[in-house]
Design a protein around this motif. Structure first.
Motif, PDB file in Angstrom:
ATOM      1  N   GLU A 797      19.461 -42.796 -43.736  1.00  0.00           N
ATOM      2  CA  GLU A 797      20.391 -41.889 -44.424  1.00  0.00           C
ATOM      3  C   GLU A 797      19.693 -41.221 -45.605  1.00  0.00           C
ATOM      4  OE1 GLU A 797      24.684 -42.041 -46.808  1.00  0.00           O
ATOM      5  OE2 GLU A 797      23.891 -43.837 -45.831  1.00  0.00           O
ATOM      6  N   GLU A 798      18.914 -41.987 -46.363  1.00  0.00           N
ATOM      7  CA  GLU A 798      18.191 -41.411 -47.502  1.00  0.00           C
ATOM      8  C   GLU A 798      17.140 -40.412 -47.033  1.00  0.00           C
ATOM      9  OE1 GLU A 798      18.308 -45.148 -50.658  1.00  0.00           O
ATOM     10  OE2 GLU A 798      16.897 -45.201 -48.975  1.00  0.00           O
ATOM     11  N   ARG A 799      16.524 -40.712 -45.916  1.00  0.00           N
ATOM     12  CA  ARG A 799      15.537 -39.787 -45.369  1.00  0.00           C
ATOM     13  C   ARG A 799      16.181 -38.432 -45.069  1.00  0.00           C
ATOM     14  NH1 ARG A 799      11.004 -40.995 -42.115  1.00  0.00           N
ATOM     15  NH2 ARG A 799      11.847 -43.068 -41.661  1.00  0.00           N
ATOM     16  N   GLN A 800      17.319 -38.458 -44.407  1.00  0.00           N
ATOM     17  CA  GLN A 800      17.983 -37.222 -44.025  1.00  0.00           C
ATOM     18  C   GLN A 800      18.447 -36.422 -45.235  1.00  0.00           C
ATOM     19  OE1 GLN A 800      17.840 -35.983 -41.026  1.00  0.00           O
ATOM     20  NE2 GLN A 800      16.765 -37.871 -40.386  1.00  0.00           N
ATOM     21  N   VAL A 801      18.840 -37.128 -46.308  1.00  0.00           N
ATOM     22  CA  VAL A 801      19.244 -36.426 -47.532  1.00  0.00           C
ATOM     23  C   VAL A 801      18.055 -35.669 -48.118  1.00  0.00           C
ATOM     24  CG1 VAL A 801      19.969 -36.766 -49.926  1.00  0.00           C
ATOM     25  CG2 VAL A 801      21.149 -37.973 -48.085  1.00  0.00           C
ATOM     26  N   ILE A 802      16.896 -36.326 -48.138  1.00  0.00           N
ATOM     27  CA  ILE A 802      15.692 -35.671 -48.671  1.00  0.00           C
ATOM     28  C   ILE A 802      15.326 -34.456 -47.835  1.00  0.00           C
ATOM     29  CG2 ILE A 802      13.206 -35.955 -49.024  1.00  0.00           C
ATOM     30  CD1 ILE A 802      13.770 -38.883 -49.782  1.00  0.00           C
ATOM     31  N   LEU A 803      15.377 -34.612 -46.507  1.00  0.00           N
ATOM     32  CA  LEU A 803      15.018 -33.490 -45.634  1.00  0.00           C
ATOM     33  C   LEU A 803      15.999 -32.339 -45.768  1.00  0.00           C
ATOM     34  CD1 LEU A 803      13.948 -35.464 -42.433  1.00  0.00           C
ATOM     35  CD2 LEU A 803      12.452 -34.182 -43.982  1.00  0.00           C
ATOM     36  N   ALA A 804      17.255 -32.657 -45.984  1.00  0.00           N
ATOM     37  CA  ALA A 804      18.271 -31.605 -46.075  1.00  0.00           C
ATOM     38  C   ALA A 804      18.233 -30.895 -47.418  1.00  0.00           C
ATOM     39  CB  ALA A 804      19.653 -32.211 -45.838  1.00  0.00           C
ATOM     40  N   HIS A 805      18.114 -31.658 -48.497  1.00  0.00           N
ATOM     41  CA  HIS A 805      18.177 -31.059 -49.834  1.00  0.00           C
ATOM     42  C   HIS A 805      16.816 -30.614 -50.348  1.00  0.00           C
ATOM     43  CE1 HIS A 805      22.428 -31.974 -50.722  1.00  0.00           C
ATOM     44  NE2 HIS A 805      22.227 -33.016 -49.898  1.00  0.00           N
ATOM     45  N   GLY A 806      15.756 -31.229 -49.852  1.00  0.00           N
ATOM     46  CA  GLY A 806      14.425 -30.833 -50.264  1.00  0.00           C
ATOM     47  C   GLY A 806      13.999 -31.467 -51.572  1.00  0.00           C
ATOM     48  N   LEU A 807      12.922 -30.904 -52.125  1.00  0.00           N
ATOM     49  CA  LEU A 807      12.289 -31.465 -53.322  1.00  0.00           C
ATOM     50  C   LEU A 807      12.219 -30.426 -54.424  1.00  0.00           C
ATOM     51  CD1 LEU A 807       9.200 -33.188 -51.628  1.00  0.00           C
ATOM     52  CD2 LEU A 807      11.379 -34.273 -52.231  1.00  0.00           C
ATOM     53  N   ASN A 808      12.113 -30.926 -55.637  1.00  0.00           N
ATOM     54  CA  ASN A 808      11.732 -30.083 -56.758  1.00  0.00           C
ATOM     55  C   ASN A 808      10.216 -29.884 -56.719  1.00  0.00           C
ATOM     56  OD1 ASN A 808      14.377 -29.887 -57.986  1.00  0.00           O
ATOM     57  ND2 ASN A 808      14.116 -32.047 -58.562  1.00  0.00           N
ATOM     58  N   PRO A 809       9.679 -28.865 -57.399  1.00  0.00           N
ATOM     59  CA  PRO A 809       8.228 -28.624 -57.330  1.00  0.00           C
ATOM     60  C   PRO A 809       7.375 -29.790 -57.793  1.00  0.00           C
ATOM     61  CG  PRO A 809       9.328 -26.671 -58.152  1.00  0.00           C
ATOM     62  CD  PRO A 809      10.379 -27.746 -58.080  1.00  0.00           C
ATOM     63  N   ASP A 810       7.923 -30.693 -58.643  1.00  0.00           N
ATOM     64  CA  ASP A 810       7.127 -31.846 -59.079  1.00  0.00           C
ATOM     65  C   ASP A 810       7.198 -33.012 -58.111  1.00  0.00           C
ATOM     66  OD1 ASP A 810       9.689 -32.709 -59.460  1.00  0.00           O
ATOM     67  OD2 ASP A 810       9.450 -33.209 -61.586  1.00  0.00           O
ATOM     68  N   GLY A 811       7.929 -32.852 -56.976  1.00  0.00           N
ATOM     69  CA  GLY A 811       8.002 -33.893 -55.963  1.00  0.00           C
ATOM     70  C   GLY A 811       9.191 -34.821 -56.104  1.00  0.00           C
ATOM     71  N   THR A 812      10.027 -34.619 -57.078  1.00  0.00           N
ATOM     72  CA  THR A 812      11.239 -35.445 -57.183  1.00  0.00           C
ATOM     73  C   THR A 812      12.309 -34.885 -56.242  1.00  0.00           C
ATOM     74  OG1 THR A 812      11.995 -34.103 -59.058  1.00  0.00           O
ATOM     75  CG2 THR A 812      10.745 -36.111 -59.553  1.00  0.00           C
ATOM     76  N   PRO A 813      13.153 -35.767 -55.671  1.00  0.00           N
ATOM     77  CA  PRO A 813      14.205 -35.288 -54.754  1.00  0.00           C
ATOM     78  C   PRO A 813      15.235 -34.433 -55.495  1.00  0.00           C
ATOM     79  CG  PRO A 813      13.841 -37.661 -54.528  1.00  0.00           C
ATOM     80  CD  PRO A 813      13.119 -37.246 -55.763  1.00  0.00           C
ATOM     81  N   ARG A 814      15.686 -33.398 -54.840  1.00  0.00           N
ATOM     82  CA  ARG A 814      16.764 -32.586 -55.398  1.00  0.00           C
ATOM     83  C   ARG A 814      18.083 -33.322 -55.205  1.00  0.00           C
ATOM     84  NH1 ARG A 814      18.277 -28.119 -53.278  1.00  0.00           N
ATOM     85  NH2 ARG A 814      18.879 -27.133 -55.239  1.00  0.00           N
TER      86      ARG A 814
END
Length: 815
Positions: A797-814
């Motif tokens: 579930e956490e994986r899919q959230v990261i893939l859907a929302h993406g990252l900030n330019p510094d690599g932190t999850p949005r």
């Protein structure tokens, strides 16, 4: 503290034997195995009649934390004084040396032979020298982490600096000593030993370095490492037995030969011209020829890999230039005269020194070589008793205002000496022909007058052009293929600068990036490298412009700049031509669409160092504000999408759709000549095709064994120079085993297999933070891992959230 320790004395001594230890040595411990009664210098005194034995104790620490050490040259004078004080040198003498001790003794004997400081008795008294693992041409310990070999925290002293492999002084020392020791009036014998076992995985002194090249001397291999080679455990051991026979032979000769006392008088009149090296024995790096793409020493996997690609001190194959025919013709003419000169002129790094050296090496290999920029060489020449042959008076890189008048005047004095019995030719390189009227300082005026007078012996100079003609490049390509020289080929691919500038400039530009005068210059070059990784300044459709650099650099500043003109100052330092030859960041050409260009070797090195660094958010935002055309915006949008920077990718796609089309770049003349690719013969081709994909090479077997043995140093040596992904994967496992994650991360920057292993390590350890940071930096394996691979501590579930929302330019999850 220096002390001469008495080991044993004889009632009627014929010979003094003095033991001289090396780095981290001791008058007793260096010569003792780990048991009682193993101090083997005592055995010599017991076994040989007529010998007195001594052991020198002096500071020779490899680490500042263990003690102090002075340079080898200074140590030699100091030890001569101590030995003379204790009466050594009054009768025949033999030295037994280990490691650096052998270099010190060579310095001592040459000082004595040159008549320095009234120590001539040592040159005439010495009848034998034993070298035990002495690094005559330098030791790799300086670059291979001596901490692992000698078990100390490594901090170099001046004495250790003298052991740098291929150092100019060691080469000159070895050549001078070899020539002096084989002079017909000399009567010095030698016994030479070298180690065959590594010391804690490091070959401290290899067989080649341990061999001084003295004619008639065959070095003896010893089944021991660098530390134990001077510690025979029993009288039956090879080292002790051979040295006992050696010393006995010297004593027998002294007792039976009438030359005993006469030898000293004869060698006092030694012709020191033999201390002048021959051209054939001189290393071109000692003449001013610049090494090709040298890099700073480091145990970083990146630096080790680049040094394997372009080894330190390597000189690439020489390709004949258009001026070489004229140069060689002039050299032939002046050789026919008693005195003459040849002068080459050209800008820095045009290849003047290399051209001059190649011509001298070809036509005058048996002439003596005197570097007139070296006061010691001038002094030796002044005392030389040359009766025949010739001398090359080498004057490299003469520039008005640099204080070269003394060297030039010394060369002129030789050329004017009509009473000498040998030929002399001055070979000089200059940036331009001397002009006295342009000199406005006393030093510059003196230099210009001297250089102008030298020019009267040469006539018109030989010009060495900065640019290479098509004919020269064709010859260069043919030479690179014939010699299989990838370094020369790489230099020829660069059209912006000449091949010599390309080969010599890497060191200068990398040093500027890493150690600039202004800290803002490092930030500016960081920004330029990151932008070049995206394609700016590399693809002609993506110019690296001044607005891009000005807008991006502030994001890389570590603290606020002190000057309001900081950017202009940093840009001036980054674009200033180094050695008036190459630019770290080349300013735009008039017809280059305003693009700045990074020097290729700096960009290659910078890409590796910054491989895992995300681009700052302010730089991403900048791209939509500087008027980029459609093509670069489309490239940036794709790159942002690959990095899971979803909002930025969408913004850049919209900007690209609204942007003006990118003009097609002008057609570029092909940079590389079309050369036929040689095909293997039919038998070789069939053999190559018969190799199965599962073929297991010996290097793979060795890598497996080294990994199983946990042999850190040898596996690093094998893997960083290998293109085999299997071998590099073994190195990745070794770094992981030793907890050296920084080195594993660096290995990932240039090794595909190492990159996969590093990402697998992050997944297995649940290091999601670094994994996401690598995705934001553009790492492909990290992106595949977040999509498909199992990651400890990360739910689906956490994986899919990261893939859907993406990252900030510094690599932190949005969020």
């Amino acid at each position: 503290m220096t002390e001469l320790v008495v080991v044993s004395t004889d009632e009627a001594p014929v010979l003094d034997v003095v033991f001289v230890h090396g780095l981290d040595g001791d008058a007793r411990k260096s010569w003792s195995a780990k048991r009682e009664g193993s101090f083997w210098p005592e055995w010599l005194g017991q076994d040989i009649e007529g010998v007195s034995v001594w052991s020198l104790d002096y500071d020779a620490a490899s680490s500042h934390w263990l003690g102090h050490a002075m340079p080898i040259q200074d140590r030699a004078i100091s030890l001569l004084a101590h030995l003379e004080k204790d009466g050594i040198g009054q009768r025949p003498l033999c030295f037994v040396t280990h490691s650096m001790g052998g270099l010190v003794v060579k310095e001592m004997l040459l000082h004595a032979a040159d008549g320095r400081a009234d120590y001539t008795e040592f040159a005439t008294a010495t009848r034998g020298v034993v070298f035990l693992a002495t690094p005559h041409t330098g030791s790799d310990i300086v670059t291979k982490a001596v901490v692992k070999a000698l078990a100390v925290v490594y901090r170099k002293t001046e004495a250790v600096d003298g052991l740098e492999r291929n150092s100019a002084h060691l080469r000159q020392l070895n050549t001078r000593y070899r020539n002096w020791s084989v002079h017909p009036t000399s009567d010095i014998k030698h016994k030479i030993f070298y180690e065959t076992r590594p010391t804690k995985g490091i070959q401290v002194v290899d067989a080649g370095s341990a061999d001084p090249g003295i004619p008639g001397q065959t070095p003896i291999s010893v089944d021991a490492d660098h530390i134990d080679i001077c510690k025979p455990s029993a009288p039956s051991d090879l080292v002790y037995g051979q040295i006992k026979l050696f010393v006995t032979g010297i004593i027998t000769a002294l007792r039976t030969s009438p030359a005993g006392a006469g030898h000293q008088e004869e060698t006092c009149e030694l012709d020191v011209d033999e201390a002048l090296p021959y051209v054939r024995d001189v290393n071109p790096l000692d003449t001013g020829v610049k090494p090709s793409v040298p890099l700073v020493d480091s145990d970083s996997p990146i630096a080790l890999w680049l040094n394997h690609k372009t080894p330190r001190s390597q000189i690439c194959s020489y390709a004949l230039r258009d001026h070489d025919a004229d140069l060689r013709a002039r050299l032939r003419r002046v050789v026919d005269d008693p005195s003459g000169a040849v002068i080459l002129i050209g800008r820095s790094c045009t290849g003047k020194s290399r051209s001059a050296w190649e011509a001298v090496r070809e036509f005058l290999p048996d002439w003596h070589f005197v570097n007139m920029n070296n006061p010691e060489d001038i002094e030796r020449l002044s005392r030389a008793k040359l009766s025949k042959g010739g001398v090359v008076l080498w004057l490299d890189n003469l520039r008005s205002g640099t204080g070269v008048a003394g060297a030039v005047k010394a060369a002129l004095a030789v050329l004017r000496d009509h009473g000498r019995t040998y030929q002399a030719v001055a070979v000089a390189t200059m940036w331009h022909a001397p002009v006295v009227g342009s000199a406005n300082q006393p030093t510059a005026l003196a230099d210009s007058f001297a250089m102008k007078e030298l020019a009267t012996y040469a006539g018109s100079p030989v010009p060495v052009l900065e640019s290479w003609s098509d004919a020269e490049r064709r010859r260069g390509w043919a030479r690179s293929i014939d010699a299989e020289d990838n370094l020369l080929a790489a230099a020829l691919r660069q059209r912006v600068v000449s091949p010599p500038q390309m080969l010599a400039g890497a060191h200068w530009t990398i040093n500027l990036w890493q150690s600039p005068v202004k800290r803002e210059t490092r930030s500016l070059l960081d920004a330029a490298i990151d932008l070049a990784i995206l394609g700016f300044g590399v693809d002609p459709r993506m110019p690296l412009t001044l607005p891009l650099l000005r807008g991006a650099t502030p994001a890389y500043l570590e603290r606020p700049p002190e000057s309001p003109t900081w950017f202009e100052d940093a840009l001036a330092e980054a674009t200033n031509p180094l050695e008036e030859a190459v630019w770290a960041l080349r300013p735009p050409f008039p017809d280059s669409s305003g693009t700045y260009t990074l020097f290729d070797p700096l960009l290659e090195f910078g890409k590796l160092v910054r491989f895992h660094e995300p681009l700052p958010e302010t730089v991403w935002r900048l791209f939509a504000m500087v008027g980029l055309t459609r093509f670069p915006l489309e490239v940036l949008a794709r790159s942002a999408g690959h990095r899971l920077l979803h909002p930025l990718a969408a913004e850049l796609e919209l900007a690209a759709a609204a942007a003006a089309p990118t003009p097609e770049p002008p057609a570029v003349k092909p940079e590389l000549p079309v050369l036929p690719v040689p095909r293997p013969d039919a038998a070789t081709e069939r053999q190559a095709l018969s190799i199965k994909p599962g073929f297991r090479s010996s290097s793979r077997d060795r890598a497996d064994q080294l990994l199983a043995d946990d042999n850190y140093d040898e596996l690093v040596e094998l893997a960083v120079g290998s293109n085999d992904s299997y071998v590099r994967r073994r190195l990745a496992k070794l770094y992981e085993r030793h907890g050296e994650i920084d080195k594993l991360r660096q290995l990932a920057s240039f090794s595909n297999r190492g990159g996969r292993h590093f990402v697998e390590h992050l997944c297995a350890t649940g290091n999601l933070t670094e994994l996401l940071r690598m995705i934001a930096a553009g790492d492909g394996y990290a992106r595949r891992a977040i999509e498909d691979w199992a990651i400890v501590g990360l739910s689906e579930e956490e994986r899919q959230v990261i893939l859907a929302h993406g990252l900030n330019p510094d690599g932190t999850p949005r969020s």
